[in-house]
Motif scaffolding. Structure first.
Motif, short mmCIF file in Angstrom:
data_model
loop_
_atom_site.label_atom_id
_atom_site.label_comp_id
_atom_site.label_asym_id
_atom_site.label_seq_id
_atom_site.Cartn_x
_atom_site.Cartn_y
_atom_site.Cartn_z
N ALA A 74 29.92 34.61 27.52
CA ALA A 74 30.24 35.75 28.39
C ALA A 74 29.09 36.10 29.33
CB ALA A 74 30.60 36.97 27.55
N GLU B 287 29.78 34.90 32.81
CA GLU B 287 31.02 35.34 33.42
C GLU B 287 30.86 36.73 34.03
OE1 GLU B 287 33.73 35.20 30.19
OE2 GLU B 287 33.57 33.02 29.91
N ASP C 152 32.12 39.73 33.59
CA ASP C 152 32.82 40.67 32.72
C ASP C 152 31.79 41.56 32.05
OD1 ASP C 152 34.23 42.05 30.79
OD2 ASP C 152 35.43 40.33 30.15
N LYS D 123 31.84 44.24 30.24
CA LYS D 123 32.05 44.65 28.85
C LYS D 123 31.73 43.52 27.88
CE LYS D 123 35.51 48.26 29.72
NZ LYS D 123 36.90 48.71 29.44
N ALA D 124 32.18 42.32 28.23
CA ALA D 124 31.89 41.17 27.37
C ALA D 124 30.39 40.88 27.36
CB ALA D 124 32.66 39.95 27.85
N TRP D 125 29.74 41.01 28.51
CA TRP D 125 28.28 40.83 28.61
C TRP D 125 27.57 41.82 27.69
CZ3 TRP D 125 23.40 42.44 29.65
CH2 TRP D 125 22.50 41.51 30.21
N ARG E 278 28.75 43.28 25.02
CA ARG E 278 28.97 42.94 23.61
C ARG E 278 28.00 41.87 23.14
NH1 ARG E 278 34.50 43.82 25.00
NH2 ARG E 278 34.83 41.59 25.43
#
Length: 415
Positions: A107, A110, A112, A114-116, A118
């Motif tokens: 992630a 990418e 993203d 929120k994913a980063w 996490r």
């Protein structure tokens, strides 16, 4: 603690039985917030933080049992390791039981946020407790790793006299034969015997802004390359380039862990000092008690990435002094925090002692990539920290001075 108090403390209003996974997620989030507060406010009461951490884990286990979530626990006395699936993580407060988590970092490449975030939280959890993680999804092609492992094995299979033609001299570049390194100076005291390993080290060529100051240092000079195998230099350069990209994105995560923006450490890595080390640990059938492939130590710099073969032998020290294995995972990267990163965080991020035990029958090969800051970078806590350096190595000085001191003490330079 009653339910209302518990839920207010967690920052949630109600948690139905059916939402046990969400409850576990809230517990993880709260644990992360507590750890972050310890970084941003280094004077946070240690006993309170420890109590909160233990409370989190006990609540986690209780809710997991109530929800009938299967937690698979495996304990091996020889490994002193506890593996708990569903991402339960033990903390150093829980005796010697520790776990190196496997983290998918794809992630980070990418768009993203929120994913980063996490991934960043998982890395923080790992490196503020164990000091180690195992990275997958890092983007380094498997074939590239395999090619370098193959070239490394072919080099070490050469006759000793042929390898000695590339022996390091006044600088730490080239071939290091067996017995060339003894950890005389270490945060864990002096080793009694030399490391039972041989290695080949590749450093950057110093640019003109650094050459005059550092050319005669351990990281000065010019790189030497073996002629056999003929593809050696090519595969090394490819791997170093790929790992530099991994280092850059992980540094962004660590900057956020220190309370900075993603580019908050960029100035420290404007001219980084990446070190690649190809290692061979020969079999040691009659190993003495104080004989190691790599004696217990913590790494000198910022971040260390290690690609392992399938033989194993890398071990990490738990809080109670026992040692547990870091399991080999094909094409994954083991990441550990170094002394400089620990110093920048005032000790919140852990540079954990580790060692390598030689296999009695098999050779072990590994690829170490040390992604370190510029040589003239000051080793002091970053501006978001309140306190001076923690009571751990290194003391306040530049990274280059610290590295020079450690290398000169631990390696048998010539010339």
């Amino acid at each position: 603690m009653n339910r209302l108090t518990r839920d207010r403390w967690l920052g949630v209003s109600t948690i139905p039985f059916e939402s046990a996974h969400e409850y576990l997620w809230c517990l993880r989030r709260r644990a992360s917030r507590i750890r972050r507060s310890r970084v941003a406010h280094s004077r946070t009461d240690e006993a309170s933080s420890r109590s909160h951490s233990l409370l989190i884990f006990s609540m986690y286990a209780r809710i997991s049992r109530q929800a009938s979530i299967r937690l698979s626990v495996e304990f091996s006395p020889s490994m002193r390791a506890l593996s708990i699936h569903d991402e339960v993580r033990a903390t150093p407060d829980m005796g010697g039981i520790m776990l190196v988590p496997v983290i998918d970092i794809s992630a980070l490449y990418e768009d993203d946020p929120k994913a980063w975030r996490r991934v960043e939280e998982k890395l923080y959890e790992a490196h503020s407790t164990v000091g180690f993680s195992i990275l997958t999804g890092h983007g380094v092609p498997a074939r590239m790793m395999d090619d370098l492992f193959e070239a490394s094995a072919r080099f070490y299979a050469l006759p000793l006299e042929q390898k000695l033609a590339y022996r390091f001299g006044a600088n730490l570049r080239g071939y290091l034969p067996l017995g060339a390194s003894t950890l005389i100076r270490s945060t864990l005291g002096s080793a009694r015997m030399p490391n039972h390993s041989e290695s080949f080290i590749v450093l950057n060529e110093l640019d003109e802004t650094l050459s005059e100051q550092w050319f005669r240092s351990a990281v000065g000079g010019h790189q030497i390359w073996p002629r056999d195998p003929k593809e050696f230099e090519i595969v090394v350069r490819r791997y170093r380039a790929a790992m530099t990209r991994v280092g850059e994105v992980i540094v962004q995560c660590f900057a956020c862990m220190l309370g900075l923006s993603r580019d908050g450490l960029d100035g420290h890595f404007a001219t980084p000092n990446p070190i690649l080390r190809l290692l061979h640990y020969p079999p040691l059938p009659d190993r003495e008690a104080n004989q190691f492939g790599s004696a217990p130590h913590t790494d000198y710099g910022c971040l260390t990435f290690v690609a392992q073969d399938s033989v194993g032998g890398l071990q990490v020290r738990a809080a109670d002094g026992s040692w547990f294995d870091v399991p080999p995972i094909e094409h994954a990267l083991v990441l550990n925090t170094g002394q400089v990163m620990e110093a920048w965080s005032s000790g919140a991020l852990k540079a954990t002692p580790h060692r390598v035990i030689n296999h009695p029958e098999k050779s072990r090969y590994s690829i170490g990539f040390f992604y370190d800051c510029g040589l003239n970078t000051r080793v002091v806590p970053v501006t978001s920290m309140n306190d001076a350096l923690c009571d751990c190595m290194p003391q306040p000085k530049t990274y280059g001075e610290h590295l020079e001191t450690m290398l000169r003490a631990n390696y048998a330079f010539t010339g």
